[in-house]
Enzyme design. Structure first.
Site, mmCIF file in Angstrom:
data_model
loop_
_atom_site.group_PDB
_atom_site.id
_atom_site.type_symbol
_atom_site.label_atom_id
_atom_site.label_comp_id
_atom_site.label_asym_id
_atom_site.label_seq_id
_atom_site.Cartn_x
_atom_site.Cartn_y
_atom_site.Cartn_z
ATOM 1 N N ARG A 68 0.824 -1.209 0.000
ATOM 2 C CA ARG A 68 0.000 0.000 0.000
ATOM 3 C C ARG A 68 0.856 1.255 0.000
ATOM 4 O O ARG A 68 0.554 2.224 -0.701
ATOM 5 C CB ARG A 68 -0.931 0.012 1.221
ATOM 6 N N TYR A 122 -6.042 9.879 0.374
ATOM 7 C CA TYR A 122 -6.314 8.473 0.074
ATOM 8 C C TYR A 122 -7.345 7.949 1.054
ATOM 9 O O TYR A 122 -7.507 8.473 2.155
ATOM 10 C CB TYR A 122 -5.029 7.628 0.109
ATOM 11 N N PHE A 149 3.762 2.726 6.291
ATOM 12 C CA PHE A 149 3.993 3.938 5.494
ATOM 13 C C PHE A 149 3.342 5.159 6.142
ATOM 14 O O PHE A 149 3.963 6.220 6.275
ATOM 15 C CB PHE A 149 3.433 3.715 4.093
ATOM 16 N N ASP A 150 2.096 5.035 6.562
ATOM 17 C CA ASP A 150 1.360 6.161 7.158
ATOM 18 C C ASP A 150 2.058 6.681 8.406
ATOM 19 O O ASP A 150 2.271 7.885 8.573
ATOM 20 C CB ASP A 150 -0.058 5.733 7.554
ATOM 21 N N THR A 151 2.412 5.745 9.297
ATOM 22 C CA THR A 151 3.044 6.139 10.554
ATOM 23 C C THR A 151 4.364 6.846 10.302
ATOM 24 O O THR A 151 4.650 7.889 10.913
ATOM 25 C CB THR A 151 3.274 4.897 11.433
#
Length: 407
Positions: free
Chosen positions: A91, A109, A201-203
């Site tokens: 992702r 997103y 990735f988000d963190t």
């Protein structure tokens, strides 16, 4: 004196014809069943409720079912829908590729299951369009959020975010909610530094943004768990732990260019405050409170020692006078940073004025108490502590006025 604070530029409200202000990326892997309903619903919502041009990008990261065909059909059917096909899973990899290739000034997103109520989309991106904030996240952990999910996922989510606070000093509340947005100019600088290609990735992106001094806007969301979620919780948790360890080491060793990021992206200092709001107030309040606690304890001890032989009113006078003098001296040095004998007499005069007002408050409280009842020692002390709190607040204002605005 003027500050150097410059707010982030707002996005052009009326862009050139055909150019989108917002690009919403939907990362997918083997979602041939859910993709069509998701994109159609999202497209309909944006068409009716979003006041700027938009586009939707389906980021297909190596699906092996009919997802690519569904995505192409949606692109042919709906204006503003595009498809990005990747040959590798992940992702984070899909988001990096889609955001890096997008010409839109605001990038977002959301997960294909649309667990988050779309009513939160405009509040999510509006602060980025206006220039108020740099990133925005939906949070399921705010008090006003409404969340429907099982106890297992609730515990895991809250535990993960507590871990982030302890291990990485994260100040954002919900790192995992699949509902985020970022300004494209900020993404261009941060994405090359984000190493994770999966769920962490988000963190990683949020921690870098926080350390760079960027403003992260949080939007409470309504969120309903997807019972058909295909996320492998154990594998994802292990990958997240490895990511936390890697990112923590990079922060400790200085491997990340945080100083350069902060200088380049961080918001400048605020303008100098007016004289009515002087610098250092929070620190002075904390130190004054510490001195006040010590003074109150000393006052109560002296009062109790003198209460028996002198009586309530004389004991109050003696205890208050001694602690008032000591309190002024301590605050003069520790709270307001005033040293030497210059203006010492004036400062102690101000302290004695505060003492007189405090005496009036406490003595008056004792007089009223004894006139209305026969109090026990506990009630007497409770009334005195309450009166002293009021006297303390008044003392702070008087001392600060005397010591801050000194010639």
């Amino acid at each position: 004196m003027t500050g150097t604070y410059a707010p982030r530029a707002a996005v052009q409200a009326r862009p050139a014809a055909g150019s989108a202000v917002l690009d919403v990326v939907v990362p997918v892997y083997n979602e041939e069943t859910d993709l069509g309903p998701c994109v159609r619903r999202l497209h309909a919502h944006l068409t009716v409720h979003f006041p700027y041009p938009f586009r939707i990008t389906v980021a297909d990261n190596a699906s092996v079912d009919g997802t690519p065909a569904v995505a192409r059909a949606l692109a042919d059917e709906l204006p503003g829908v595009g498809v990005l096909r990747l040959d590798e899973k992940g992702r984070g990899r899909a988001l990096r590729a889609a955001w890096s290739a997008s010409p839109a000034p605001v990038l977002a997103y959301m997960d294909v299951d649309l667990s988050t109520d779309l009513a939160a989309l405009l509040p999510l991106v509006a602060p980025l369009i206006s220039g108020h904030s740099d990133l925005a996240i939906g949070t399921r952990l705010a008090r006003t959020s409404r969340v429907v999910r099982g106890a297992k996922r609730e515990v895991i989510s809250r535990g993960y975010n507590l871990l982030l606070r302890g291990a990485l000093a994260a100040r954002f509340s919900d790192a995992q909610c699949g509902f985020k947005a970022i300004r494209a100019d900020v993404a261009a600088e941060l994405l090359p530094l984000v190493r994770d290609t999966g769920w962490f990735f988000d963190t990683e992106l949020l921690v870098l943004a926080q350390r760079a001094g960027l403003r992260i806007h949080e939007v409470p969301v309504d969120w309903v768990d997807d019972p058909d979620s295909r996320v492998d919780i154990v594998a994802t948790a292990l990958a997240d732990l490895r990511g936390i360890g890697r990112l923590g080491r990079a922060l400790v060793t200085g491997a990340l260019p945080l100083a350069q990021l902060r200088a380049q992206l961080g918001r400048g200092p605020l303008p100098a405050p007016p004289a009515q709001v002087p610098i250092g107030l929070p620190r002075q309040l904390a130190r004054f409170a510490a001195v006040g606690v010590a003074s109150t304890l000393a006052y109560l001890l002296l009062f109790l020692l003198a209460r028996g032989p002198l009586g309530a009113q004389p004991a109050n006078l003696l205890a208050l006078l001694l602690t008032a003098v000591a309190n002024t001296a301590a605050n003069r040095r520790l709270t307001f940073g005033v040293t030497g004998r210059r203006h010492a007499g004036r400062h102690h005069l101000q302290g004695l004025l505060a003492f007189a007002l405090g005496l009036a408050l406490t003595s008056g409280s004792l007089a009223v108490l004894h006139a209305t009842t026969t109090p026990n020692r506990a009630l007497e002390l409770t009334v005195l502590v309450t009166a002293n709190l009021a006297a303390t607040a008044l003392r702070f204002l008087l001392l600060r006025l005397a010591m801050h605005h000194r010639p």
